[in-house]
Structure formats: structure tokens, C-alpha cells
Enzyme design. Structure first.
Site, PDB file in Angstrom:
ATOM      1  N   PHE A 127       1.063  -1.144   0.334  1.00  0.00           N
ATOM      2  CA  PHE A 127       0.045  -0.241   0.059  1.00  0.00           C
ATOM      3  C   PHE A 127       0.771   1.319  -0.130  1.00  0.00           C
ATOM      4  O   PHE A 127       1.808   0.990   0.721  1.00  0.00           O
ATOM      5  CB  PHE A 127      -1.096   0.090   1.654  1.00  0.00           C
ATOM      6  CG  PHE A 127      -2.071   1.179   1.414  1.00  0.00           C
ATOM      7  CD1 PHE A 127      -2.751   0.606   0.636  1.00  0.00           C
ATOM      8  CD2 PHE A 127      -2.007   2.202   1.950  1.00  0.00           C
ATOM      9  CE1 PHE A 127      -3.972   1.425   0.632  1.00  0.00           C
ATOM     10  CE2 PHE A 127      -3.381   2.566   1.983  1.00  0.00           C
ATOM     11  CZ  PHE A 127      -4.506   3.109   0.815  1.00  0.00           C
ATOM     12  N   ASP A 206       1.778  -5.411   7.485  1.00  0.00           N
ATOM     13  CA  ASP A 206       0.632  -4.463   7.752  1.00  0.00           C
ATOM     14  C   ASP A 206      -0.806  -5.546   7.412  1.00  0.00           C
ATOM     15  O   ASP A 206      -0.984  -6.238   6.561  1.00  0.00           O
ATOM     16  CB  ASP A 206       0.566  -4.047   6.625  1.00  0.00           C
ATOM     17  CG  ASP A 206      -0.203  -2.340   7.115  1.00  0.00           C
ATOM     18  OD1 ASP A 206      -1.808  -2.429   7.200  1.00  0.00           O
ATOM     19  OD2 ASP A 206      -0.620  -1.226   6.730  1.00  0.00           O
ATOM     20  N   TYR A 231     -11.156   0.142  10.073  1.00  0.00           N
ATOM     21  CA  TYR A 231     -12.305   0.977   9.345  1.00  0.00           C
ATOM     22  C   TYR A 231     -12.569  -0.280   8.700  1.00  0.00           C
ATOM     23  O   TYR A 231     -13.443   0.330   7.892  1.00  0.00           O
ATOM     24  CB  TYR A 231     -12.246   2.500   9.065  1.00  0.00           C
ATOM     25  CG  TYR A 231     -10.802   2.281   8.819  1.00  0.00           C
ATOM     26  CD1 TYR A 231     -10.762   2.406   6.990  1.00  0.00           C
ATOM     27  CD2 TYR A 231     -10.071   3.401   9.226  1.00  0.00           C
ATOM     28  CE1 TYR A 231      -9.602   2.651   6.286  1.00  0.00           C
ATOM     29  CE2 TYR A 231      -8.982   4.134   8.176  1.00  0.00           C
ATOM     30  CZ  TYR A 231      -8.357   3.100   7.371  1.00  0.00           C
ATOM     31  OH  TYR A 231      -7.200   3.659   6.709  1.00  0.00           O
ATOM     32  N   LYS A 232     -11.998  -1.250   7.729  1.00  0.00           N
ATOM     33  CA  LYS A 232     -12.349  -2.111   7.376  1.00  0.00           C
ATOM     34  C   LYS A 232     -12.888  -3.200   7.141  1.00  0.00           C
ATOM     35  O   LYS A 232     -14.574  -2.566   7.470  1.00  0.00           O
ATOM     36  CB  LYS A 232     -10.905  -2.123   6.096  1.00  0.00           C
ATOM     37  CG  LYS A 232     -10.117  -1.631   5.819  1.00  0.00           C
ATOM     38  CD  LYS A 232      -8.564  -1.370   5.146  1.00  0.00           C
ATOM     39  CE  LYS A 232      -8.024  -0.444   4.188  1.00  0.00           C
ATOM     40  NZ  LYS A 232      -6.934  -0.772   4.004  1.00  0.00           N
ATOM     41  N   ARG A 385     -12.766  -3.362  -7.463  1.00  0.00           N
ATOM     42  CA  ARG A 385     -12.132  -4.344  -5.812  1.00  0.00           C
ATOM     43  C   ARG A 385     -13.779  -5.069  -5.869  1.00  0.00           C
ATOM     44  O   ARG A 385     -14.446  -4.129  -5.701  1.00  0.00           O
ATOM     45  CB  ARG A 385     -11.210  -3.895  -5.726  1.00  0.00           C
ATOM     46  CG  ARG A 385     -10.112  -3.969  -5.304  1.00  0.00           C
ATOM     47  CD  ARG A 385      -9.610  -3.287  -3.661  1.00  0.00           C
ATOM     48  NE  ARG A 385     -10.099  -2.308  -3.341  1.00  0.00           N
ATOM     49  CZ  ARG A 385      -9.279  -2.023  -2.641  1.00  0.00           C
ATOM     50  NH1 ARG A 385      -8.528  -2.108  -2.182  1.00  0.00           N
ATOM     51  NH2 ARG A 385     -10.453  -0.589  -1.553  1.00  0.00           N
TER      52      ARG A 385
END
Ligand SMILES: *Cc1c(COP(=O)(O)O)cnc(C)c1O
Length: 426
Positions: A127, A206, A231-232, A385
């Protein structure tokens, strides 16, 4: 004919043991199919009550007295719950700050600890923020270090051999995303850690795209350091605080470069000299947002209830259904698979590539195009996605989303879309 797939989806939903969790989330429009929970998780209904209570009782009525009642230990208490989700000890995790900040803190600590070694290894599927933070550390602090970014041969996955040859006895730190944000490629942490530790380097994982979606066994895999986003898949709400993990035996030696009062041994002594706490709270810096911490706890409890193995089992069934429909229906419409086919190498989202991906994605979201509003997301240059979030994604969601993709491409409905160049978030 195609209805046999719909019948299959209905039957799968009927026997889905996690089905009841869907009703525990805020109810959106019947026609809305949300497939972006790997970017922003849905809102659990009870978050509203928890926040109302936090505002009215804890803040409104009890005011500053709430710090001693429950607030002061919240970072640790929620960290301990997350430990149960990721196979770590309760005293190895703390909730604080954002993923980017936690990465900065732990990468700094690792480089400091492994002074004398000057190489950092990462990969090109990582990321952006992870790479930017590492670059910043090198630019401003560890000026003799070099970042070695391992290339992906297929723009989708990393070969273990390529990673192995990048890790040497000069390597201080290997920092990787467990599940790649674009392709969904998933490393075997266990295997990779053996390589890293054999070379005497530290690993920093991560977990942003894996926590809450795939079972994690941090202690069993001998993970040194980890960070992750909430928050995912963990549905903590926009910008909810992240977590960090430091293996117990490293607590004493690693420093926190942001040595604020919350990480001090006795914050309320207000002494003039910083003395770090001896436990995981040494990695705190300042006052946490209690509203955000309380909101996060709701969904962690839901995940603990649902169980990691059940979540993974459903995620794989959803993925296999989507992959099957891709082969049967979407391939002939010029879609390509942007994710690994093998279950063990994939997290809980699937990328579909198409030359018109950007406009198709917009057309899916438009209410006046097709029969449903389908919300996935677009990742440059050509990925749609699709996030599969087992607590609330149904098999029928997948069926109707694919039907919508077919319709939009067959009828070229994406040609109605005028791309808005001012739109920042995709
Ligand atoms: C989402 C995500 C982040 C987010 O970092 P923030 O500091 O919360 O903006 C970081 N790393 C990965 C791999 C992610 O998927």
C-alpha cells in the site's frame, strides 16, 4: 438457465450460519449491494446506541470522571480483544493512532534496534502509505538506509524466491502487507518469517486487508511487529483508530519515537524527564479519541462472536461463487482476473480487470443505470475491486452484482458515464 445460479445463491444464503449478522448492520436501500467493506466497513446498528451512551452518559453526565471509570484503559482493553482475533497475547496489542502513524513508530523502532544493518525490504504490491512512511524515515532519519522494493512478475503476486533473494544479512527490516490491497494476494506469514528470521532481520506486517477476514496466528507464526486498520473488515467507522502489535520479548528493547505522556510510566506524575512505560502502553503517544474507541468495540465483539474460522469459511464460499461466475459469464465479456485463483494465496477481495473498468465501476454505482446500485471500488489502472465481507455479504449480492456487470458491459451502458475528473476518492 441463469436462474440455476440464483437458486444456488438463495440456497447458500438459507444455510449460511453467519446470516443473522446481516441484520445487525444499518439497513440500506433494498436495491443497494455493498461490495466495498474492505475499504469502509458497514455501520453496525448498535454503534448508534454505544455512541449515544458515550455522549450522554460518559461525556455529558460523568464528564472527566469517565477517565477513571473506563476511558483510560480503553486502548488496552480493545487491544486485548483484538488479540483474540489475531492469535496474540492480550498484553501485546494496543489500539492507537492511525495505521500510517503506527507504521512510522514501529518501523523507526525496528531500524533503531537493528542499527548496523541498512537495508529495508518491501514489495511493489504494498500500500502506498507503507512505502511513503519508509521513504520518509530514510529521507529524514535513517539516511544511510536503502529501500529495496521487490517486483511482482505478474502484477498480482510475489514469488517467494524473489523475496528470498532480496533479504540478506544487511537487511534490518522487512515490511509487507499480508494481503495486497489491489490484487488480494496473500502471503504465508509463516513461510516468509522463516526467511526473515533466518537472515536476522525483523518482520513488520501490515494486516489492514486481512484482520477480520482471514484467521491470523501471530504468535504461532512468530511475528515480531504488526499494525492494522480497523475501519475496513472491522467496521470501526471512518478513520477509526488502528492497532499495533509488538511481540512480548521486544517490549523492553524497542523505543517509541513519539515519546508522549500517554506512553510514559506514570503520566500523571508530570515529571520533567520521560520514562517509558515497561509494557505495550509505551507505544502510546497522546490522548485517544474515546468516541472512536467505543464505536470500534462494537464490531470487535461481533467478530469474536462470529469466529474467525466461520468468517474465513464463508469468505471462501463467496469467493468461489464469484470466481465461478467470472469464468462462466464475465470472461467472455473481456474481463480478466486480477487476483490469485488459489484460495490459500488470496484474502477476502477479488479484483476484476477490464479496459473500461473505471466507467463500468461508475455505472454500477449510478442508480439510474441497471437494476441495482452496486458499490465496489476502482483501483487504477483497470481493477474493479469486489470486497467480500462475510458478516453481511450474501450469495445473492454476488449473483446480482455479476448480473449487473453483464448488463452494463453487454449493453455498453458504461458509455453513458462522463468521468468526473474532480472526484478524488475512487
Ligand atoms: C487501508 C490501509 C492503510 C490505511 O492507513 P491509514 O493510516 O489509516 O490511512 C494502511 N495500510 C494498508 C495496507 C491499508 O490497506
Amino acid at each position: 438457465m441463469s436462474n440455476s445460479y440464483l437458486h444456488f445463491a438463495i440456497a447458500q444464503d438459507a444455510k449460511d450460519e453467519l446470516r443473522k449478522f446481516r441484520a445487525e448492520f444499518f439497513k440500506t436501500d433494498e436495491n443497494l449491494i455493498y461490495l466495498d467493506g474492505n475499504s469502509l466497513g458497514k455501520m453496525p446498528l448498535s454503534t448508534i446506541d454505544v455512541l449515544k451512551n458515550t455522549l450522554e452518559k460518559e461525556w455529558g453526565e460523568n464528564l472527566i470522571r469517565s477517565w477513571n471509570k473506563s476511558w483510560y484503559t480503553k486502548n488496552r482493553a480493545i487491544g486485548a480483544k483484538i488479540a483474540g482475533l489475531i492469535g496474540a497475547k492480550p498484553e501485546e496489542i494496543i489500539v492507537a493512532d492511525s495505521t500510517s502513524i503506527n507504521l512510522y513508530k514501529l518501523a523507526f523502532a525496528a531500524l533503531q534496534y537493528r542499527q548496523g544493518r541498512t537495508a529495508i525490504v518491501s514489495d511493489e504490491l504494498n500500500f502506498s502509505t507503507d512505502l511513503y512512511v519508509l521513504q520518509g524515515l530514510i529521507a529524514h532519519q535513517f539516511k544511510n538506509h536503502q529501500l529495496n522494493i521487490v517486483a511482482s512478475a505478474d502484477a498480482m503476486s510475489i514469488q517467494l524466491d524473489d523475496l528470498a533473494s532480496a533479504i540478506t544479512h544487511h537487511t534490518a527490516l522487512v515490511q509487507l502487507s499480508h494481503v495486497a490491497f489491489k490484487s488480494g494476494f496473500m502471503y504465508s506469514i509463516d513461510e516468509v518469517n522463516k526467511l526473515i528470521h533466518h537472515a536476522g532481520a525483523l518482520d513488520l506486517w501490515d494486516l489492514s486487508h486481512s484482520v477480520g477476514a482471514v484467521p491470523l496466528e501471530l504468535n504461532r507464526w512468530n511475528v515480531s511487529l504488526a499494525i492494522g486498520c480497523t475501519y475496513k473488515y472491522l467496521n470501526g467507522g471512518p478513520g477509526s483508530p488502528a492497532f499495533l502489535y509488538v511481540r512480548k520479548d521486544l517490549h523492553e528493547d524497542l523505543i517509541n519515537p513519539v515519546s508522549g505522556w500517554f506512553g510514559a510510566a506514570k503520566p500523571f506524575n508530570f515529571s520533567l524527564e520521560y520514562e517509558a512505560a515497561s509494557d505495550i502502553s509505551k507505544f502510546l503517544s497522546g490522548t485517544p479519541s474515546i468516541l472512536a474507541l467505543n464505536a470500534l468495540e462494537v464490531s470487535i465483539d461481533m467478530h469474536l462472536n462470529a469466529g474467525n474460522q466461520n468468517i474465513r469459511a464463508k469468505s471462501l464460499l463467496l469467493s468461489q461463487f464469484l470466481l465461478h461466475l467470472f469464468h462462466q459469464k464475465l470472461r467472455k465479456l473481456n474481463f480478466e482476473l486480477g487476483s490469485p485463483e488459489v484460495d490459500e494465496n488470496r484474502g477476502s477481495h477479488i479484483s476484476l480487470k477490464h479496459p473500461e473498468a473505471r466507467r463500468i465501476c461508475e455505472a454500477l454505482i449510478q442508480p439510474d443505470i441497471g437494476n441495482h446500485v452496486v458499490i465496489p471500488d476502482f483501483r487504477s489502472p483497470d481493477n474493479i475491486r469486489i470486497g467480500l465481507t462475510p458478516l453481511y455479504t450474501s450469495f445473492q449480492d454476488i449473483y446480482y452484482a455479476v448480473e449487473e456487470l453483464e448488463l452494463i458491459v453487454k449493453e455498453k451502458l458504461y458509455e453513458k458515464i462522463q468521468l468526473d475528473s474532480n472526484q478524488v476518492v475512487t
